[in-house]
Design a protein around this motif. Structure first.
Motif, PDB file in Angstrom:
ATOM      1  N   ARG A 150       0.963  -1.303   0.155  1.00 62.70           N
ATOM      2  CA  ARG A 150       0.047   0.021  -0.195  1.00 62.70           C
ATOM      3  C   ARG A 150       0.768   1.262  -0.105  1.00 62.70           C
ATOM      4  O   ARG A 150       1.685   1.523   0.941  1.00 62.70           O
ATOM      5  N   VAL A 165       0.863   5.118   0.277  1.00 64.58           N
ATOM      6  CA  VAL A 165       0.232   6.382   0.792  1.00 64.58           C
ATOM      7  C   VAL A 165       0.790   7.539   0.532  1.00 64.58           C
ATOM      8  O   VAL A 165       2.035   7.646   1.134  1.00 64.58           O
ATOM      9  N   ASP A 197       0.737  11.584   1.429  1.00 61.90           N
ATOM     10  CA  ASP A 197       0.314  12.445   2.373  1.00 61.90           C
ATOM     11  C   ASP A 197      -0.570  13.683   1.704  1.00 61.90           C
ATOM     12  O   ASP A 197       0.133  14.199   0.588  1.00 61.90           O
ATOM     13  N   SER A 211       1.030  17.104   0.855  1.00 64.28           N
ATOM     14  CA  SER A 211       2.394  16.894   0.156  1.00 64.28           C
ATOM     15  C   SER A 211       2.320  18.176  -1.016  1.00 64.28           C
ATOM     16  O   SER A 211       1.235  18.398  -1.608  1.00 64.28           O
ATOM     17  N   ARG A 260       3.227  -1.464   3.976  1.00 63.69           N
ATOM     18  CA  ARG A 260       2.827  -0.303   3.578  1.00 63.69           C
ATOM     19  C   ARG A 260       3.930   0.843   3.625  1.00 63.69           C
ATOM     20  O   ARG A 260       4.948   0.732   4.341  1.00 63.69           O
ATOM     21  N   ASP A 319       4.613   5.239   3.405  1.00 62.25           N
ATOM     22  CA  ASP A 319       4.094   6.560   3.460  1.00 62.25           C
ATOM     23  C   ASP A 319       5.204   7.397   3.009  1.00 62.25           C
ATOM     24  O   ASP A 319       6.422   7.419   3.377  1.00 62.25           O
ATOM     25  N   SER A 339       5.815  11.655   2.062  1.00 66.44           N
ATOM     26  CA  SER A 339       5.292  13.063   2.037  1.00 66.44           C
ATOM     27  C   SER A 339       6.537  13.920   1.500  1.00 66.44           C
ATOM     28  O   SER A 339       7.601  13.560   1.837  1.00 66.44           O
ATOM     29  N   CYS A 375       8.509   6.490   5.003  1.00 64.55           N
ATOM     30  CA  CYS A 375       8.395   5.628   6.207  1.00 64.55           C
ATOM     31  C   CYS A 375       7.816   4.305   5.638  1.00 64.55           C
ATOM     32  O   CYS A 375       6.772   4.198   5.005  1.00 64.55           O
ATOM     33  N   ASP A 376       8.558   3.249   6.157  1.00 60.87           N
ATOM     34  CA  ASP A 376       7.735   1.922   5.898  1.00 60.87           C
ATOM     35  C   ASP A 376       7.496   0.994   7.196  1.00 60.87           C
ATOM     36  O   ASP A 376       8.237   1.495   8.155  1.00 60.87           O
ATOM     37  N   ASN A 377       7.119  -0.096   7.110  1.00 59.01           N
ATOM     38  CA  ASN A 377       6.697  -0.801   8.260  1.00 59.01           C
ATOM     39  C   ASN A 377       7.507  -2.377   8.281  1.00 59.01           C
ATOM     40  O   ASN A 377       7.140  -3.184   8.614  1.00 59.01           O
ATOM     41  N   ASN A 392      13.113   5.391   6.857  1.00 56.23           N
ATOM     42  CA  ASN A 392      12.897   4.104   6.257  1.00 56.23           C
ATOM     43  C   ASN A 392      13.989   3.083   6.545  1.00 56.23           C
ATOM     44  O   ASN A 392      15.045   3.641   6.559  1.00 56.23           O
TER      45      ASN A 392
END
Length: 363
Positions: free
Chosen positions: A246, A248, A250, A253, A292, A294, A296, A309-311, A360
């Motif tokens: 996913r 995403v 922002d 942005s 995911r 993210d 921005s 940013c990743d998880n 990241n």
């Protein structure tokens, strides 16, 4: 003396001591003529030799000036003895620096380290007089004694252009491939709905896919005015969709087109490498439904803040301390890596910016 006969007496004194067959006035003048002819030949040869040397020096200077790499030579005292036009343009100095201390003209050049150590240094990246360059420094040895050093300088923007080709152009090609793959899958889904005679579902599917795709692209085009950044974001977003990650963006942005103030090439390398790191970090851990990324980007007050940013996990203290070291990598694959974040740091330092943080995972 001539009237008194003294000159004749002296002449007879010196000439009568030799036999006429050995030394005579005629032979003397012939010897003098031969000596003069030899002297003229030497002078003519010297003039021709000087012209040849002068022509060779000019040819050498032309060759050095037309060399794309900057070339700078220093003597054993660290003073500049030669600098070509490429080096002058790259470092922002002129030919008047010849004979001057190299360290005073180009702070940070560190030529004396090579002179004292006697060891060559290759591919050393530095910021010299505001120019980001890759330096090769080699001592000039005469026997076992260092008598000078040769320094070559290469503009890092050329290397950045190569990196742009890797992270930019290849990303666009990858984006087209992903879009083509997605398009074929959607066509097959529509074909299946039509064959099942579910026409209303087919119409709804076409409408929803068209609206979502157009809205996402329209949003990026509206908020990201920089075409290069917008293009690479679309490409990475398509890659994430294909992998099941996913992506995403922002909604706040924004990035304007900075023209010549900030090189698009630098921004593409930074954004492309950060997003690629995040994608590969997730793939290393294994893509799941919760995977995911993210992204921005904020452009305000003359500064650009980029956040990825990743998880895929968190960084250890050891990894964080070596994050920007050249060649450092946590990637498990046995391939050449560990240069992405190093290049980002180099570019950011050259732009005179700061790194407020990194969210990241490095790969």
């Amino acid at each position: 003396m001539k009237r008194s006969g003294e000159m004749s007496r002296i002449w007879n004194k010196w000439t009568k001591e030799y036999e006429p067959s050995v030394f005579s006035p005629g032979q003397f003048w012939r010897a003098a003529g031969a000596a003069a002819l030899l002297l003229l030949s030497i002078l003519a040869w010297n003039i021709i030799l000087k012209r040849k040397v002068r022509r060779m020096v000019k040819e050498r200077e032309k060759i050095l000036d037309f060399t794309r790499e900057g070339i700078l030579a220093v003597d054993r005292d660290g003073k500049i003895t030669m600098i070509n036009m490429s080096a002058q343009k790259l470092l922002g100095i002129g030919p008047e620096t010849v004979g001057m201390e190299a360290e005073l003209c180009v702070p940070g050049l560190s030529a004396k380290m090579v002179l004292s150590g006697g060891r060559p240094v290759y591919n050393h990246q530095q910021n010299l007089n505001g120019a980001l360059v890759s330096c090769n420094k080699a001592p000039v040895l005469q026997g076992n004694k260092t008598v000078g050093a040769i320094i070559t300088l290469r503009d890092m923007s050329e290397l950045q252009a190569m990196a742009e080709e890797i992270t930019g152009v290849k990303t666009y090609v990858e984006s087209l491939r992903v879009q083509g793959h997605e398009f074929m899958n959607k066509l097959q889904a529509i074909l299946g709905l039509i064959q099942l005679q579910k026409y209303n579902r087919a119409i709804e599917f076409i409408s929803s896919e068209t609206d979502s795709t157009l809205s996402a692209q329209a949003f990026m085009a509206e908020r990201i005015k920089n075409a290069a950044i917008c293009g690479i974001l679309m490409g990475k977003a398509g890659r994430c969709r294909e992998l099941g990650i996913r992506f995403v963006l922002d909604p706040e942005s924004f990035c304007r087109d900075h023209g010549e103030r900030i090189n698009d090439r630098s921004l593409v390398i930074i954004v492309g490498n950060l997003l690629q790191n995040a994608i590969e970090a997730i793939c290393e851990q294994g893509v799941t439904e919760s995977s995911r990324i993210d992204f921005s980007i904020f452009d305000e007050s003359g500064k650009i803040l980029i956040n990825v940013c990743d998880n895929a996990g968190t960084l250890t203290d050891e990894t964080a301390s070596n994050l920007f070291r050249k060649g450092f990598t946590t990637r498990k694959k046995a391939e050449l890596s560990g240069f992405g974040l190093y290049n980002i740091k180099t570019i950011v330092d050259a732009l005179g910016a700061c790194r407020t943080g990194l969210q990241n995972s490095v790969s």
